[in-house]
Design an enzyme around this catalytic site. Structure first.
Site, PDB file in Angstrom:
ATOM      1  N   TYR A  23      46.032  49.535  44.642  1.00 44.58           N
ATOM      2  CA  TYR A  23      45.458  50.270  43.511  1.00 44.58           C
ATOM      3  C   TYR A  23      45.876  51.730  43.440  1.00 44.58           C
ATOM      4  CZ  TYR A  23      42.614  46.087  43.458  1.00 44.58           C
ATOM      5  OH  TYR A  23      42.205  44.780  43.421  1.00 44.58           O
ATOM      6  N   HIS A 100      44.129  45.954  33.743  1.00 40.43           N
ATOM      7  CA  HIS A 100      44.109  45.866  35.203  1.00 40.43           C
ATOM      8  C   HIS A 100      45.056  46.910  35.763  1.00 40.43           C
ATOM      9  CE1 HIS A 100      41.737  42.240  35.207  1.00 40.43           C
ATOM     10  NE2 HIS A 100      42.490  41.826  34.205  1.00 40.43           N
TER      11      HIS A 100
END
Length: 148
Positions: A23, A100
């Site tokens: 991430y 996302h």
């Protein structure tokens, strides 16, 4: 001015602290600041919410009807199995864009399935925090293409 509800799902509040190799290092606060700055440039008012609770996310989606012009949602782990969130998305008339941070299609097999995407106007995945920015541009494009 268009009004957009941004919904961050479970654990997104830990971005920058967990699984940095997936991430990235940018923090949750920095992502929200990026969203606010870009939204202002596009003349879009944003309300940003985060919840780790499926029911709360459903309530947020329901609240968008008649209050917002679009929803940008990162359902996070709920993407892969929450029929309840999928149904909530289907129940509102405002366009919903799923985002996302990571490319869900390049990850584990179970993450390659998005049950929520089928009820969304579109999906933006894999561009890190810029997935949210691209979604803001998509909202602007939708506005321009329908003359809104």
């Amino acid at each position: 001015m268009k009004r957009v509800l941004v919904i961050h799902g479970p654990n997104v509040n830990l971005t920058g602290k967990r699984e940095k190799e997936v991430y990235g290092e940018i923090t949750f606060e920095e992502i929200n600041n990026m969203i606010k700055r870009e939204a202002a440039k596009l003349d879009i008012a944003v309300k940003i919410q985060q919840s780790n609770s499926e029911g709360e996310i459903i309530n947020l989606i329901h609240s968008a009807e008649n209050n917002f012009d679009a929803i940008i949602i990162n359902p996070a782990a709920y993407t892969h199995y929450s029929l309840a969130i999928m149904d909530a998305i289907a129940s509102v008339s405002v366009p919903v864009i799923e985002v996302h941070i990571s490319n869900i299609f390049g990850r584990e097999e179970f993450r390659k399935v998005s049950v929520t995407a089928s009820r969304c106007k579109g999906v933006i995945t894999g561009f890190g925090p810029y997935s949210y920015i691209l979604a803001l541009y998509a909202v602007k494009f939708l506005e321009d293409s329908i003359g809104g």
